[in-house]
Design an enzyme around this catalytic site. Structure first.
Site: not given
Lengths: 403, 269
Positions: B49, B60, B175
């Protein structure tokens, strides 16, 4: 004659205003956003919720705010009458409280004990800390480190109100970074936390519900001008950062074609210099903070740093409904420079004895250009969105004084 | 079957979990990232990734934010990332590469240009953090048309109903984000992960990879027992951050040392 457009239909069920808006958020937040949409959908037409909201606006905020004919300013500018919608007279000194009162009621209904907010100039942070204090909720306010520095007074007000103010040092250290950090907090604490977004941006349903809470401004304006002058306004002028005070004034009049609408962005050092915060004037659509809207970004799609003398307008995006009104041609978006805004700040202070926020001064600076063009016999309503006490030390510094 | 689907099917047939490292393209510079990609494969990576730097990475934590900032210092953007993958493909035509990032760089490039350039560069899949299924149809439609896989995040807050809708738009793998929070947060509860992975098996037959909070070989081994893939990001990026000023060879050897530990831990599990 063309058919009259209905500008009160937006957004669609998924939060879109034309190509703008929507819900571009992390998966962790989608459940909370859906829940908020559901609850707001139920409450917005619930008479008891509306009565509670109206009661708080009347008895805690002090509404209706006056609509004031600025006679000396009108005379000096030599043209249309200038009417000021005095949102600066609300409790906490700006329009921001209309929204935080509404969202605090929502937080109460979803049973969250902790609220978070982002703030630029600190007005929304203060308004959030205020409602949190009143309801006994824990409150954390994210504020860009640069803004913490230039809005010290509001930082201290928030602390006095019991809020924790977290300076954000990432990115450009201004409003957009504060919003990023608030989103990160929300993702982490979504179970017990309500995010009070301060403007008509963010993922659906925020742009819609913040607009609804702020639209009291325009509804009162219509009634007050009717009572005092027996007329509709000919033009509305408001400053646009995220755009909540502007949509609050504009929304009521969107379906009145005779009412011209002007949103005034922060031209900073001049749009041609690139040092500004005017995405509607000089940007293009993209995706930031959960919605599609006009943005200031480079060719790689990286969000650009913005510049404005006013922290509250220092934001590279804008509420999606404004982007749509621009595309539709219903509202005009213009900009004025830092210098023009500063001059308007001083002029209103000296001529009318009203010290406006530097954000608000942008709207006044444009009204000053518009009044003589429109001419005598016309009426402009300027949204006097906030008071300037918080900016006094910024102005003093420009005068070479440290207070 | 796409390269990504093929790789994961082979692993499944062999009874092995996929090891999927994440690094940010351009951190600390493009050439080092290229070396790192090859080293990751040598250390046992099955899929890579690759983060596309963005100025406002809302989902993030500090580790990845700083990685983006190191890359943005050299002005690394989506075009550079695509060019990097094309260079990687000159030596490695086997390892699938998934781009992970935010929507605005793709919006600004334009969907058609992006999809064409991705095919040309040898990209295998795309994961856009701030693109939920409600908004994805145009882009995923164009990606699927060119046989690029679309990977979506599932989280502990995703309802069964949403999981089904998300999986319907997914291909390659899904995911599962093991925690509520941003990247780099530090709690991993394997029992809880197991519970959610089993729940998600009801929604999809796609391989389920798990990320967020996997820091050590032991974490990787534990997750590999309950999921089809193990995604490790911040733990690697932290090593890059600490060695960012050192010669590239030191960065790559330290990063690949942790990844091989993880591979060994998983293979022994």
């Amino acid at each position: 004659m063309t058919e009259q457009r209905d500008y009160h239909q937006g957004p669609d069920l998924r939060g879109h205003f034309g190509i703008h808006g929507g819900r571009f958020a992390s998966e962790t937040l989608m459940n909370a956003l859906e829940e908020l949409s559901d609850i707001y959908g139920r409450l917005k037409d619930d008479p008891q919720f509306q009565a509670e909201f109206d009661h708080d606006l009347a008895h805690y905020v002090g509404r209706p705010s006056p609509l004031y004919l600025a006679e000396r300013l009108t005379e000096k500018w030599g043209g249309a009458e200038v009417w000021l919608k005095r949102e600066d007279l609300n409790h906490t000194g700006a329009h921001k409280i209309n929204n935080t009162i509404g969202q605090a009621l929502l937080a109460k209904h979803v049973g969250k004990r902790r609220v978070i907010a982002e703030t630029g100039a600190g007005q929304h942070g203060v308004a959030s800390a205020t409602v949190a204090a009143r309801l006994g909720l824990e409150c954390v306010v994210y504020m860009g480190a640069e803004d913490v520095e230039r809005q010290k007074l509001n930082v201290y007000r928030m602390k006095l109100l019991g809020a924790e103010v977290v300076p954000v040092t990432s990115g450009t250290r201004t409003l957009k970074d504060a919003m990023n950090e608030a989103m990160r907090d929300w993702v982490t604490n979504v179970d017990d936390t309500y995010y009070i977004i301060g403007t008509v941006a963010g993922p659906h349903p925020y742009p819609m519900l913040v607009r609804d809470f702020q639209s009291i401004i325009g509804r009162e304006t219509r009634r007050q001008l009717q009572a005092q002058a027996g007329a509709l306004p000919d033009a509305l002028v408001a400053c646009v950062g995220g755009g909540s005070n502007a949509i609050g004034l504009f929304y009521e009049f969107l379906n009145d074609p005779s009412v011209a609408i002007y949103g005034v962005e922060a031209g900073g050092l001049g749009v041609e210099t690139g040092q500004h915060a005017a995405p509607l004037t000089a940007g293009r659509p993209g995706i930031l903070h959960g919605n599609r809207t006009y943005l200031m970004a480079d060719d790689n799609g990286q969000i650009l740093g913005t510049h404005s003398v006013s922290a509250g307008l220092d934001y590279p995006g804008v509420g999606p409904e404004h982007s749509w009104l621009k595309d539709e041609g219903r509202a005009n978006y213009v900009s004025v420079t830092d210098d023009e805004a500063m001059a308007a700040f001083r002029e209103l202070t000296r001529i009318e004895g009203i010290m406006p926020a530097l954000e608000t001064a942008h709207a006044l600076a444009y009204a000053k250009k518009l009044a003589p063009q429109m001419g005598v016999g016309k009426r402009i309503v300027v949204n006097l969105s906030g008071r300037g006490d918080k900016d006094v030390h910024t102005v003093a510094r420009m005068d070479g004084m440290d207070i | 079957m796409s390269r990504l689907q093929n790789t994961l099917a082979e692993l499944k047939a062999a009874g092995r979990a996929a090891l999927i490292p994440y690094i940010t393209a351009g951190d600390p510079d493009i050439d080092t990232t290229l070396d790192l990609m090859h080293e990751l494969v040598a250390a046992g990576a099955d899929v890579i990734e690759l983060g596309v730097p963005f100025s406002d990475p809302m989902a993030d934590g500090p580790t990845i934010q700083l990685a983006y900032e190191r890359a943005l210092k050299h002005g690394v953007g989506l075009r550079d990332v695509l060019a990097l993958v094309a260079r990687f493909r000159a030596r490695d035509n086997r390892t699938p590469v998934v781009l992970m990032g935010y929507m605005n760089p793709i919006e600004y490039m334009g969907y058609e240009t992006f999809v064409n350039a991705s095919v040309e560069a040898g990209i295998d899949g795309v994961l856009v953090v701030d693109l939920p299924p409600e908004e994805c149809e145009t882009l995923t439609g164009m990606l699927h048309e060119r046989e690029l896989d679309t990977i979506f995040l599932l989280t502990p807050t995703t309802s069964d109903e949403r999981a089904r809708a998300i999986c319907a738009h997914s291909s390659g793998y899904v995911y599962y984000v093991s925690i509520k929070g941003v990247t780099g947060a530090n709690t991993l509860d394997v029992d809880n992960v197991k519970h959610h992975v089993e729940r998600l098996r009801q929604a999809t037959e796609l391989p389920i990879a798990v990320g967020f909070g996997i820091k050590t070989a032991a974490d990787a081994a534990a997750v590999s027992r309950v999921a089809d893939g193990v995604i490790v990001g911040s733990a690697l990026v932290n090593i890059i951050a600490q060695a960012a000023d050192r010669p590239a060879v030191e960065i790559t050897s330290q990063v690949s040392a942790l990844l091989s530990d993880m591979r060994n831990g998983m293979d022994a599990a």
